[in-house]
Design an enzyme around this catalytic site. Structure first.
Site, PDB file in Angstrom:
ATOM      1  N   GLY A 114      35.273  16.456 -73.562  1.00 46.70           N
ATOM      2  CA  GLY A 114      36.668  16.192 -73.257  1.00 46.70           C
ATOM      3  C   GLY A 114      37.251  15.051 -74.056  1.00 46.70           C
ATOM      4  O   GLY A 114      36.750  14.675 -75.113  1.00 46.70           O
ATOM      5  N   CYS A 127      30.016   7.239 -77.812  1.00 49.49           N
ATOM      6  CA  CYS A 127      30.845   8.402 -78.142  1.00 49.49           C
ATOM      7  C   CYS A 127      32.142   8.407 -77.336  1.00 49.49           C
ATOM      8  O   CYS A 127      33.077   7.696 -77.673  1.00 49.49           O
ATOM      9  CB  CYS A 127      30.038   9.684 -77.952  1.00 49.49           C
ATOM     10  SG  CYS A 127      30.747  11.125 -78.785  1.00 49.49           S
ATOM     11  N   LEU A 128      32.213   9.177 -76.259  1.00 55.43           N
ATOM     12  CA  LEU A 128      33.395   9.150 -75.396  1.00 55.43           C
ATOM     13  C   LEU A 128      33.648   7.736 -74.896  1.00 55.43           C
ATOM     14  O   LEU A 128      34.801   7.317 -74.724  1.00 55.43           O
ATOM     15  CB  LEU A 128      33.194  10.109 -74.223  1.00 55.43           C
ATOM     16  CG  LEU A 128      34.365  10.286 -73.256  1.00 55.43           C
ATOM     17  CD1 LEU A 128      35.510  11.040 -73.920  1.00 55.43           C
ATOM     18  CD2 LEU A 128      33.919  11.037 -71.991  1.00 55.43           C
ATOM     19  N   HIS A 179      25.430   8.967 -81.721  1.00 52.75           N
ATOM     20  CA  HIS A 179      24.552   9.084 -80.556  1.00 52.75           C
ATOM     21  C   HIS A 179      23.237   8.364 -80.816  1.00 52.75           C
ATOM     22  O   HIS A 179      22.344   8.909 -81.485  1.00 52.75           O
ATOM     23  CB  HIS A 179      24.308  10.558 -80.220  1.00 52.75           C
ATOM     24  CG  HIS A 179      25.434  11.181 -79.461  1.00 52.75           C
ATOM     25  ND1 HIS A 179      25.291  11.692 -78.187  1.00 52.75           N
ATOM     26  CD2 HIS A 179      26.742  11.341 -79.779  1.00 52.75           C
ATOM     27  CE1 HIS A 179      26.461  12.159 -77.765  1.00 52.75           C
ATOM     28  NE2 HIS A 179      27.347  11.961 -78.717  1.00 52.75           N
ATOM     29  N   GLU A 232      20.825   7.916 -78.892  1.00 53.62           N
ATOM     30  CA  GLU A 232      19.710   8.513 -78.145  1.00 53.62           C
ATOM     31  C   GLU A 232      19.185   9.789 -78.786  1.00 53.62           C
ATOM     32  O   GLU A 232      18.165  10.331 -78.337  1.00 53.62           O
ATOM     33  CB  GLU A 232      20.153   8.802 -76.708  1.00 53.62           C
ATOM     34  CG  GLU A 232      20.955  10.069 -76.491  1.00 53.62           C
ATOM     35  CD  GLU A 232      22.390  10.022 -77.011  1.00 53.62           C
ATOM     36  OE1 GLU A 232      23.057  11.073 -77.020  1.00 53.62           O
ATOM     37  OE2 GLU A 232      22.855   8.926 -77.411  1.00 53.62           O
TER      38      GLU A 232
END
Length: 754
Positions: free
Chosen positions: A64, A93-94, A184, A186
């Site tokens: 989203g 990220c978001l 990211h 991770e």
């Protein structure tokens, strides 16, 4: 957990990489205790009083947009805490996008989406990048932020894209203890920009808190959200163990000249009116084939999603058993536990237990997604038999293992051994389909392919979801329907068994299967193992996702296949996204001990080259014998539906696909396999498969001009992973190519048209 262990609040925005981030936190922040909360689980008013118990907050990624309240939840409020409540926050990220737009950055779409792609990260070498060298990191984003010159946000790292230009990759707030990265950290393919950056964040967070936050006495009774990893309850050592009364009777014979299909027919494979199950390692690297020797009173369990009961059939009797407070997984586990065989010397992977399939839709309740628009109950979502007698064929040693869970069943075992020995000495009868007239399509048959323009339109809609940030990858599928009037007066032999033999000959696969579990018949030539788990003690779970296939042919050498698969950014990106998703599923069920033992390796199969990764996990804490027995079953449930058939993030992707596709997938893209009474299991993804529905065995529906006909209604699912690099025409061609491997068993050959 020590009283002075730092507590980390991990905010999950319904992502499929959250547990990977939790595992990275455990590596980077010594002895930390992680509490996971969904971003809409608590309001800021409910959350604020608890923040004093935490050392820091990590805001995870998610689908989203950060400017959509439904997507971002409480995260927006965390950036605006009062001074007395503020604490260090690290966003991913978001999380970076949210931090940016709350303090003046502008949110934009990338010209070229970066999903599962690895980029060089340039950085300042300061703050969270202090001491971090050259960094290559995985990106999953279609949105990004730009920072105005007069802003409270400072840029710490960036990527230089050929298509997008300079893209912000890390930021910090100029005065508040907020840091974030766009990539990211991770991901399995992110290097020092993962552990090193998060470790630096913890150093900075600790320094900030020492000078600005009042000391807080840890409360050992405090609890919020979900603890990760799960800490099993303490068990009394004095608890008596279960009596070990269950056993397996077995004998072994060697009949290398006896075909598997003849053994199957000995146990009734050719009788359409009887139940039958075969798990068939029809090609390398498969080794063991399992034949269920079903009894008239063999337990047959079925269940439909949404029902509060399971149907249990034995012989002519069918009863409904209430699930009460359990789900179907719990009911099946309760049935298995008292039948657990703790020890047996047989080397076969299966001694007896449940064999059957789970539909794709079984995953909806696990993901808390409502099942929409089910108009009728056809194929059961759970369809299993409890196999007490079985034959396991070792295709490597040519040994045949005859087994029984039934006490004092030596007479049956001896009879089967003698019968099979006699059968191996008799002249071979043909086991391939006898007549092309039975298997070929009659003039009254119909083949309904997906409409090409409609399918391409759905691909374009899927791409728009990717560009909007709703998903990183969407596994779009469609079904082909085949209706065949079959003149049953030709023979009472099962046409589905003959079609299966044709399928295993034209498209041999390591995870093939033939199930006749009325009302569903399934035949599969699946190349993909979903999940296998070994027997206790020390059980190990392994998943082997496949993303990327090249059919063998003239000039397709290993070197060419490796260039087409491992050398393709699109194929590697598809595989990487599913690897990271599977790591999340395993970390969620097992804790920290999860490893990628093979990443994007090219493997040779009978008819294709495939891009395969291997992810393995073991329980991270000392667990009881019963928990070891349940472990693989719990991993199967928590990993459902297969990520290779959904995309990532899983929950949002499944929701999108439910609206993009024309109906339920049913049996297709679920899993089939077994759960052994010894605690092991092996489940494959239901692809390269077809299935049919019948109200009752061998139902005959008169249809002119035949006076005695039965209509076979078959469904074949196929599709592909849609990523930002997908070409709609190429995706259509890939879907049709996958269809052809199964259509050949119906006498249908390319070219095909819609």
């Amino acid at each position: 957990m020590a009283l002075n262990a730092p507590r980390i609040l991990l905010v999950d925005s319904y992502d499929s990489f959250t547990h990977n981030l939790a595992a990275l936190c455990r590596r980077s922040i010594p002895n930390c205790q992680i509490h996971i909360v969904k971003n809409d689980e608590l309001s800021i008013q409910q959350l604020r009083p608890h923040l004093k118990h935490f050392s820091a907050v990590v805001v995870g990624p998610g689908p989203g947009s950060p400017d959509n309240p439904a997507d971002i939840g409480v995260v927006r409020d965390l950036w605006h805490l009062d001074d007395e409540d503020i604490l260090p926050i690290f966003g991913v990220c978001l999380g970076l996008q949210s931090l940016g737009i709350e303090f003046g950055a502008e949110l934009k779409r990338l010209h070229a989406v970066k999903h599962g792609q690895i980029s060089q990260i340039h950085h300042t070498g300061t703050e969270i990048f202090k001491g971090v060298g050259d960094t290559r990191a995985v990106r999953y984003h279609s949105l990004h932020v730009t920072i105005p010159s007069a802003s409270e946000i400072q840029q710490l790292a960036w990527a230089q894209d050929e298509e997008n230009g300079r893209v912000v990759m890390a930021i910090k707030h100029s005065s508040k203890p907020f840091w974030a990265v766009q990539y990211h950290p991770e991901s399995v393919c992110t290097d020092d920009g993962g552990w090193g950056v998060l470790h630096n964040f913890w150093t900075l967070a600790t320094s900030w808190s020492e000078s600005r936050r009042p000391p807080n006495t840890p409360d050992p009774e405090f609890h919020l959200g979900t603890l990760w990893p799960h800490i099993p309850p303490t068990r009394e050592s004095s608890t008596p163990s279960e009596p070990r009364t269950n056993s397996v009777l077995t004998t072994k014979i060697q009949l290398p000249q006896l075909p598997l299909t003849q053994i199957c027919e000995y146990f009734g494979a050719a009788d359409e009116e009887s139940k039958f199950v075969l798990l068939d390692s029809a090609a390398n690297p498969g080794r063991f084939s399992i034949i269920g020797a079903l009894l008239p009173n063999t337990l047959h369990v079925t269940h439909y999603v949404g029902d509060t009961f399971v149907s249990v059939s034995q012989g002519e009797s069918t009863t409904s058993e209430s699930l009460d407070t359990l789900d179907v997984w719990g009911w099946l586990a309760n049935y298995m536990r008292p039948r657990h065989v703790h020890q047996h010397e047989s080397p076969t992977p299966f001694w007896g237990g449940f064999v059957g399939y789970f539909s794709y839709e079984v995953g909806y309740p696990i993901l808390q997604i409502p099942l929409q628009g089910r108009k009728q109950k056809k194929h059961p979502d759970v369809n299993l038999v409890f196999v007490e007698r079985s034959v396991v064929v070792d295709n490597e040693t040519k040994e045949i293992h005859i087994q029984s869970l039934i006490p004092n069943d030596e007479e049956w075992i001896g009879k089967v051994a003698r019968d099979l020995t006699r059968l191996s000495r008799s002249p071979s009868s043909p086991t391939s389909p006898r007549s092309s007239s039975v298997l070929s399509l009659s003039p009254l048959s119909s083949v309904r392919l997906p409409d090409k323009q409609r399918y391409i339109s759905r691909i374009k809609q899927a791409l728009e979801h990717l560009y909007a940030g709703d998903s990183y990858e969407l596994c779009l599928t469609a079904q082909t329907r085949i209706s065949i009037p079959y003149n049953s007066s030709i023979s009472n032999t099962s046409t589905s068994w003959e079609r299966y033999q044709s399928l295993r000959k034209s498209n041999p696969a390591p995870h093939s299967a033939y199930f006749r579990l009325h009302p569903t018949t399934l035949m599969s030539s699946s190349p993909e193992r979903f999940l296998s788990f070994s027997r206790p003690p020390n059980p190990m779970c392994q998943l082997r996702p496949i993303k990327g296939t090249v059919r063998k042919g003239p000039g397709i050498t290993r070197a060419v296949a490796e260039e087409l698969l491992a050398g393709s950014p699109k194929e590697v990106a598809e595989n990487l996204m599913i690897v990271d998703l599977i790591r999340h599923d395993l970390h969620g069920a097992l804790g920290e001990n999860v490893n990628v033992t093979k990443f994007c390796g090219v493997e040779e199969y009978e008819t294709v080259w495939q891009l395969v990764s291997v992810i393995e996990g073991t329980p991270g804490a000392s667990i009881s014998r019963q928990e070891e027995f349940d472990l693989g079953w719990n991993v199967l449930k928590s990993s459902f539906p297969p990520g290779s058939m959904t995309g990532a993030p899983k929950k949002r992707s499944v929701e999108i696909l439910q609206n993009l596709e024309d109906g339920e997938r049913e049996v297709y893209s679920g899993v089939f396999g077994y759960w052994c009474v010894g605690g092991s299991g092996d489940w494959s993804v239901t692809i390269r498969s077809c299935f049919k529905y019948e109200d009752a065995p061998a139902t005959k529906t008169p249809r002119p001009p035949y006076e005695d006909t039965a209509t076979e209604e078959w469904a074949i699912g196929a599709g592909g992973a849609i990523t930002a690099l997908s070409d709609p025409e190429a995706e259509w061609d890939e879907m049709v190519l996958k269809l052809q491997s199964v259509l050949r068993s119906f006498g249908i050959t390319p070219p095909l048209s819609s």
